[in-house]
Design a protein around this motif. Sequence first.
Motif, PDB file in Angstrom:
ATOM      1  N   TYR A 368      37.885  37.280  39.602  1.00 22.69           N
ATOM      2  CA  TYR A 368      37.856  36.743  40.991  1.00 22.69           C
ATOM      3  C   TYR A 368      38.238  37.728  41.959  1.00 22.69           C
ATOM      4  O   TYR A 368      37.820  37.809  43.116  1.00 22.69           O
ATOM      5  CB  TYR A 368      38.942  35.527  40.898  1.00 22.69           C
ATOM      6  N   SER A 369      38.889  38.819  41.498  1.00 29.56           N
ATOM      7  CA  SER A 369      39.201  39.870  42.190  1.00 29.56           C
ATOM      8  C   SER A 369      38.110  40.731  43.091  1.00 29.56           C
ATOM      9  O   SER A 369      38.366  41.535  43.973  1.00 29.56           O
ATOM     10  CB  SER A 369      40.342  40.919  41.574  1.00 29.56           C
ATOM     11  N   MET A 370      37.018  40.548  42.457  1.00 30.91           N
ATOM     12  CA  MET A 370      35.877  41.478  42.825  1.00 30.91           C
ATOM     13  C   MET A 370      35.557  40.806  44.346  1.00 30.91           C
ATOM     14  O   MET A 370      34.823  41.495  45.143  1.00 30.91           O
ATOM     15  CB  MET A 370      34.595  40.883  42.042  1.00 30.91           C
ATOM     16  N   LEU A 405      34.382  33.789  45.054  1.00 34.02           N
ATOM     17  CA  LEU A 405      35.342  34.471  44.270  1.00 34.02           C
ATOM     18  C   LEU A 405      36.690  34.609  44.930  1.00 34.02           C
ATOM     19  O   LEU A 405      37.849  34.304  44.072  1.00 34.02           O
ATOM     20  CB  LEU A 405      34.942  35.992  43.804  1.00 34.02           C
ATOM     21  N   ARG A 406      36.736  34.815  46.170  1.00 34.20           N
ATOM     22  CA  ARG A 406      37.752  35.108  46.987  1.00 34.20           C
ATOM     23  C   ARG A 406      38.511  33.630  47.003  1.00 34.20           C
ATOM     24  O   ARG A 406      39.775  33.399  46.924  1.00 34.20           O
ATOM     25  CB  ARG A 406      37.654  35.494  48.278  1.00 34.20           C
ATOM     26  N   SER A 407      37.970  32.399  47.102  1.00 37.94           N
ATOM     27  CA  SER A 407      38.504  31.299  47.256  1.00 37.94           C
ATOM     28  C   SER A 407      39.335  30.829  45.899  1.00 37.94           C
ATOM     29  O   SER A 407      40.312  30.160  45.972  1.00 37.94           O
ATOM     30  CB  SER A 407      37.506  30.278  47.511  1.00 37.94           C
ATOM     31  N   ASP A 411      43.203  30.068  45.335  1.00 40.75           N
ATOM     32  CA  ASP A 411      43.728  29.103  44.480  1.00 40.75           C
ATOM     33  C   ASP A 411      44.882  29.379  43.311  1.00 40.75           C
ATOM     34  O   ASP A 411      45.657  28.900  43.333  1.00 40.75           O
ATOM     35  CB  ASP A 411      42.430  28.015  43.923  1.00 40.75           C
ATOM     36  N   ASN A 412      44.490  30.215  42.734  1.00 40.93           N
ATOM     37  CA  ASN A 412      45.318  31.035  41.743  1.00 40.93           C
ATOM     38  C   ASN A 412      46.664  31.563  42.323  1.00 40.93           C
ATOM     39  O   ASN A 412      47.713  31.417  41.948  1.00 40.93           O
ATOM     40  CB  ASN A 412      44.658  32.083  40.951  1.00 40.93           C
ATOM     41  N   HIS A 436      47.755  42.208  50.452  1.00 44.90           N
ATOM     42  CA  HIS A 436      47.787  43.359  49.752  1.00 44.90           C
ATOM     43  C   HIS A 436      46.446  43.251  48.646  1.00 44.90           C
ATOM     44  O   HIS A 436      45.813  44.349  48.625  1.00 44.90           O
ATOM     45  CB  HIS A 436      49.025  43.563  48.998  1.00 44.90           C
ATOM     46  N   VAL A 437      46.358  42.242  47.963  1.00 45.61           N
ATOM     47  CA  VAL A 437      45.388  42.220  47.038  1.00 45.61           C
ATOM     48  C   VAL A 437      44.118  41.900  47.434  1.00 45.61           C
ATOM     49  O   VAL A 437      42.945  42.531  47.140  1.00 45.61           O
ATOM     50  CB  VAL A 437      46.000  41.161  45.974  1.00 45.61           C
ATOM     51  N   MET A 438      44.011  40.831  48.359  1.00 44.53           N
ATOM     52  CA  MET A 438      42.774  40.183  48.897  1.00 44.53           C
ATOM     53  C   MET A 438      42.143  40.890  50.198  1.00 44.53           C
ATOM     54  O   MET A 438      41.070  40.498  50.622  1.00 44.53           O
ATOM     55  CB  MET A 438      42.784  38.760  48.933  1.00 44.53           C
TER      56      MET A 438
END
Length: 639
Positions: A368-370, A405-407, A411-412, A436-438
């Motif tokens: 998902y981080s992609m 993927l971001r959505s 959610d996670n 930071h991550v997204m």
Amino acid sequence: MPTSVYSYNMSRNSDNTRIYRVKTRGSALSTQLKGRDYKGKRNVTSFVSDDTELQLQHGESVIHPQILKQARRSGQLNLSNRGMVEVPNIVWNINKITPEEGQQLSLVMDETDGQRWWDQVVLNKLILASNKLSTISSEISNLVDLTVLDVHDNQLTSLPDTLGDLLALTKLSLGHNHLQTLPKNIFYLKELHSLFLQYNQIEVLEEDIGQLTLLEHLDLSYNRLRSIPYTLGYLTHLWKLNLSNNKLKFLPPEVGNMCALRCLDITHNALTKLPDEIGSLSKLEQLFVRHNQLVCLPFLKSCTSLKELQAGNNRITEVPQELLETIKSVKILDLRDNKISTLPEEITILQELERLDLSNNSLSSIPYSMGTMSHLKSLLVEGNPMRSIRRDVLQQGTVHLLRWLRSRMEDNLSTGNSDRLSSAHQEIGIDKHALHVMHTLDLSGKVLNNIPEELVKKAAEEEVTSINLSKNALTDISPCLDILASKVSELNLAFNKFSSLPQLVGNFSKLLYLDLRNNQLGDLPLELSKLSTLRELYLCNNRFEKIPTVVFTFDKLEILFASDNRITSINVLGLTKLPILTVLDLRNNNITNVPPELGNLRQLRSLVLEGNPFRNPRPAILAKGTPALLNYLRDRIPC
């Protein structure tokens, strides 16, 4: 006055004899040059002009004297694509002029342009490409000043030994011939910078290739090579090497010594492994290894300049983290048609990546981080047994897939424990981890009238690429947002209270996605014309009476939603300026007429016009779908 040939024309007699009428200077007479075709060859007899005899050899082609004259002036002779089976002797002796010719040339030039025969330039460039030559005369050694020799696309099976006498050659083109071996004399040409040998039948490359130490470009593609000598590593000036479409099973480790190499193409061979020494090529920018039998890739530890890696159609089973850490500068990564079953989370290390092809592997999911890879413009995953991503999501293209993927990542994050920003921003509920991550600033649904400057600065530190300000009470945008404009690719301003869009939005020059739904907008500022990369635009539920003029400057626009407005007409001329527009939604407007010319927008895949007061096309036509609707409209264009 001596006579010189300066032009001619050809005709045929009833017996198919060719008659050459040759005009001469210094006489009113015309002479005839007769020849007869015999099995495709020309048998030309001698002819006599006033006082000069010119002997043409059997099988030679006639070369217009003006061509030779021009070659002697420029030093360049182009005889390509003339169907020649043999090069006329005059070519090999073009630098030699007899006293009689010199006298004639002097007199002729005195009468024309004032140049003298002694001002001629020695031939340095000879192009004999795309003919039917099977041999090259040994007299080529007369052209000692040649720097360029191009004889590609002929029928050569051998080369004369005297080729080695052309010590000034810097470029030699021998591609598209029938050469099986290379004569030793080629390796005497120490000044060669470019050597083209593609599309021949060469089976062995001699170790002497290492003597051409000044070579910069070597093309041996489409031959029958099974191995490459270690001496190839001596070519330390070589920057482009093409070994594709051969039968190579291995590369010598000495290839790692070619310190200037920028492009290496070894596609379509039988390689099962690449030498680790390839990782020492610090200037390598392009590596093409498709269509081999590789099960893994070497760690390219020193290839910090690598921009393109194409490794599709192999047997690669994994993409290890160690490899990803060595190719952080890659922009194009092709791993299609392999056997990769998992993709590590570390794939997001490749923040410069613009195109990633994972088609036809064994992937059941991707991280998902992609979705946070802001530069990624093309993500191809078709042909994988995906279980975690719906098919309709995959079919909607890269932008939608990354957003999905971001959505899922959001959610996670929302279900887990995350750090919160301190001070006043904790009250707003901003997720620092998401920042930071997204690289996403999500302030949707906070009922904000303005954006805190401190929060914007924090977002700039985290290099935010996506901003969501939807479902607030914004009527303007704080100028402090300008510090984010150079990196943001998505901006969501939907469900606010904008009656006019701030010109500041035009500074977001890298926007791919802009959502302006559910505001009070009646037009868009011309400053938005700077949004040259915009792909998706949402204008639904506003007060537009026409599609804003500035929209027609977005030549990269693919999706335009403008439903539920007050639009009264369709500007077909403006829409033709959007060459890749595929989705156009104009539902629920005040359109009274649908121009037939709209049918010429053949690139449209979805055209939605329901809910408008026009009478034609009828609802039954609209219900048939976009292709039928476009055909209907085209059929009604006036002749």
